[in-house]
Design a protein around this motif. Structure first.
Motif, PDB file in Angstrom:
ATOM      1  N   ALA A  97     -17.701 -29.353  34.436  1.00 42.44           N
ATOM      2  CA  ALA A  97     -17.118 -28.062  34.821  1.00 42.44           C
ATOM      3  C   ALA A  97     -15.659 -28.226  35.221  1.00 42.44           C
ATOM      4  CB  ALA A  97     -17.921 -27.457  35.976  1.00 42.44           C
ATOM      5  N   ALA A  98     -15.346 -29.337  35.880  1.00 39.65           N
ATOM      6  CA  ALA A  98     -13.959 -29.599  36.275  1.00 39.65           C
ATOM      7  C   ALA A  98     -13.078 -29.760  35.042  1.00 39.65           C
ATOM      8  CB  ALA A  98     -13.892 -30.849  37.151  1.00 39.65           C
ATOM      9  N   ARG A  99     -13.580 -30.438  34.031  1.00 33.80           N
ATOM     10  CA  ARG A  99     -12.806 -30.600  32.790  1.00 33.80           C
ATOM     11  C   ARG A  99     -12.537 -29.249  32.129  1.00 33.80           C
ATOM     12  NH1 ARG A  99     -16.375 -35.148  31.423  1.00 33.80           N
ATOM     13  NH2 ARG A  99     -15.304 -37.103  31.860  1.00 33.80           N
ATOM     14  N   GLN A 100     -13.501 -28.353  32.199  1.00 35.04           N
ATOM     15  CA  GLN A 100     -13.319 -27.029  31.601  1.00 35.04           C
ATOM     16  C   GLN A 100     -12.212 -26.255  32.323  1.00 35.04           C
ATOM     17  OE1 GLN A 100     -17.137 -25.061  31.525  1.00 35.04           O
ATOM     18  NE2 GLN A 100     -18.033 -26.562  30.125  1.00 35.04           N
ATOM     19  N   VAL A 101     -12.121 -26.426  33.634  1.00 33.37           N
ATOM     20  CA  VAL A 101     -11.047 -25.776  34.393  1.00 33.37           C
ATOM     21  C   VAL A 101      -9.686 -26.275  33.911  1.00 33.37           C
ATOM     22  CG1 VAL A 101      -9.983 -25.508  36.665  1.00 33.37           C
ATOM     23  CG2 VAL A 101     -12.474 -25.408  36.440  1.00 33.37           C
ATOM     24  N   ILE A 102      -9.573 -27.582  33.759  1.00 30.47           N
ATOM     25  CA  ILE A 102      -8.306 -28.163  33.305  1.00 30.47           C
ATOM     26  C   ILE A 102      -7.952 -27.640  31.919  1.00 30.47           C
ATOM     27  CG2 ILE A 102      -7.122 -30.313  32.720  1.00 30.47           C
ATOM     28  CD1 ILE A 102      -8.987 -31.669  34.829  1.00 30.47           C
ATOM     29  N   GLY A 103      -8.955 -27.543  31.051  1.00 30.52           N
ATOM     30  CA  GLY A 103      -8.722 -27.033  29.700  1.00 30.52           C
ATOM     31  C   GLY A 103      -8.315 -25.571  29.669  1.00 30.52           C
ATOM     32  N   ALA A 104      -8.755 -24.803  30.677  1.00 33.36           N
ATOM     33  CA  ALA A 104      -8.448 -23.366  30.720  1.00 33.36           C
ATOM     34  C   ALA A 104      -6.994 -23.087  31.078  1.00 33.36           C
ATOM     35  CB  ALA A 104      -9.364 -22.672  31.726  1.00 33.36           C
ATOM     36  N   ASP A 105      -6.291 -24.097  31.568  1.00 34.87           N
ATOM     37  CA  ASP A 105      -4.913 -23.882  32.014  1.00 34.87           C
ATOM     38  C   ASP A 105      -3.999 -23.454  30.863  1.00 34.87           C
ATOM     39  OD1 ASP A 105      -3.067 -23.822  34.150  1.00 34.87           O
ATOM     40  OD2 ASP A 105      -2.246 -25.748  33.541  1.00 34.87           O
ATOM     41  N   LYS A 106      -4.309 -23.891  29.651  1.00 31.25           N
ATOM     42  CA  LYS A 106      -3.466 -23.528  28.498  1.00 31.25           C
ATOM     43  C   LYS A 106      -3.487 -22.025  28.251  1.00 31.25           C
ATOM     44  CE  LYS A 106      -2.454 -24.463  23.645  1.00 31.25           C
ATOM     45  NZ  LYS A 106      -2.238 -23.030  23.375  1.00 31.25           N
ATOM     46  N   ALA A 107      -4.666 -21.402  28.380  1.00 28.49           N
ATOM     47  CA  ALA A 107      -4.765 -19.953  28.161  1.00 28.49           C
ATOM     48  C   ALA A 107      -3.910 -19.198  29.179  1.00 28.49           C
ATOM     49  CB  ALA A 107      -6.225 -19.506  28.251  1.00 28.49           C
ATOM     50  N   LEU A 108      -3.894 -19.687  30.417  1.00 26.83           N
ATOM     51  CA  LEU A 108      -3.074 -19.049  31.445  1.00 26.83           C
ATOM     52  C   LEU A 108      -1.589 -19.244  31.151  1.00 26.83           C
ATOM     53  CD1 LEU A 108      -2.824 -17.519  34.093  1.00 26.83           C
ATOM     54  CD2 LEU A 108      -3.182 -19.679  35.312  1.00 26.83           C
TER      55      LEU A 108
END
Length: 232
Positions: free
Chosen positions: A150-161
């Protein structure tokens, strides 16, 4: 460490973790309220967001003191010390996220008091805020569950932001080029968007620290989150 001391250490750690999650929930609400106040222009709501920042700061001070006492009393080593160090960094990221929410409210209040509204209140700001809040919430969930995936998914979501922020930036630059009278107002909105984008960065930092706690791998400043030691 004796069983008695070990159990006491675990209880103190659990108390600190509970306090962090309470602080995180407060910051989430603060950010959502700041975004909503920007959209509605309600000065009272903006002031409430600003006032909440004192409560966030109080959480940080209390948790930092608890961590200092824990180190002094229990003298943790290895994984336990790693956990306390990471907790301290997480608390700092939460406090800075609260600062960003207060900044959004302050800038929104400035815009509202200025009166003129040549630049429309962009719906993209609300979308950007939702992305940042979701990242923060997911980072805290990964901390509560000590969930590396789940932590990795948060890091990956930063690009969309980041992409959403860049879209807002391009739109506001267009307004400023077409009508120089919008420059001051557009710049204030850019600062609001940037504050939201920075909350996403802090959420990603929290997620990186979760990976560090669980796996012992420091993934800061790396291209992609590394596998845990157990998975390597």
């Amino acid at each position: 460490m004796s069983d008695h001391l070990s159990k006491q250490f675990d209880l103190e750690l659990e108390h600190i973790r509970t306090r962090i999650l309470q602080m995180g929930g407060l910051v989430e609400r603060q950010l959502l309220a700041a975004i909503e106040a920007f959209s509605t222009g309600q000065l009272e709501a903006m002031q409430q967001v600003i006032d909440t920042d004192r409560e966030v700061d109080a959480h940080q001070v209390a948790i930092d003191e608890a961590c200092t006492l824990l180190i002094a009393r229990r003298q943790p080593t290895a994984r336990d010390l790693r956990l306390v160090m990471a907790i301290s960094r997480i608390v700092t990221d939460l406090e800075r996220s609260g600062d960003k929410a207060a900044k959004i409210a302050n800038m929104s209040r400035r815009l509202q008091r200025a009166g003129s509204q040549r630049v429309p209140r962009l719906s993209d700001i609300h979308h950007c805020g939702r992305l940042a809040t979701d990242m923060l919430q997911s980072a805290l969930d990964s901390l509560a569950r000590m969930d590396v995936d789940a932590a990795r998914q948060v890091i990956g979501a930063d690009k969309a932001l980041d992409d959403a922020f860049n879209a807002i930036l391009r739109q506001l630059i267009t307004y400023m080029m077409e009508d120089p009278r919008t420059i001051t107002e557009a710049l204030d909105i850019i600062w609001i968007a940037k504050a939201i984008e920075r909350v996403g960065d802090h959420a990603a930092n929290i997620a990186e620290n979760v990976i560090y706690i669980v796996s012992g791998v420091d993934v800061r400043h790396t291209a992609a989150p590394a596998k845990s030691l157990e998975q390597a």
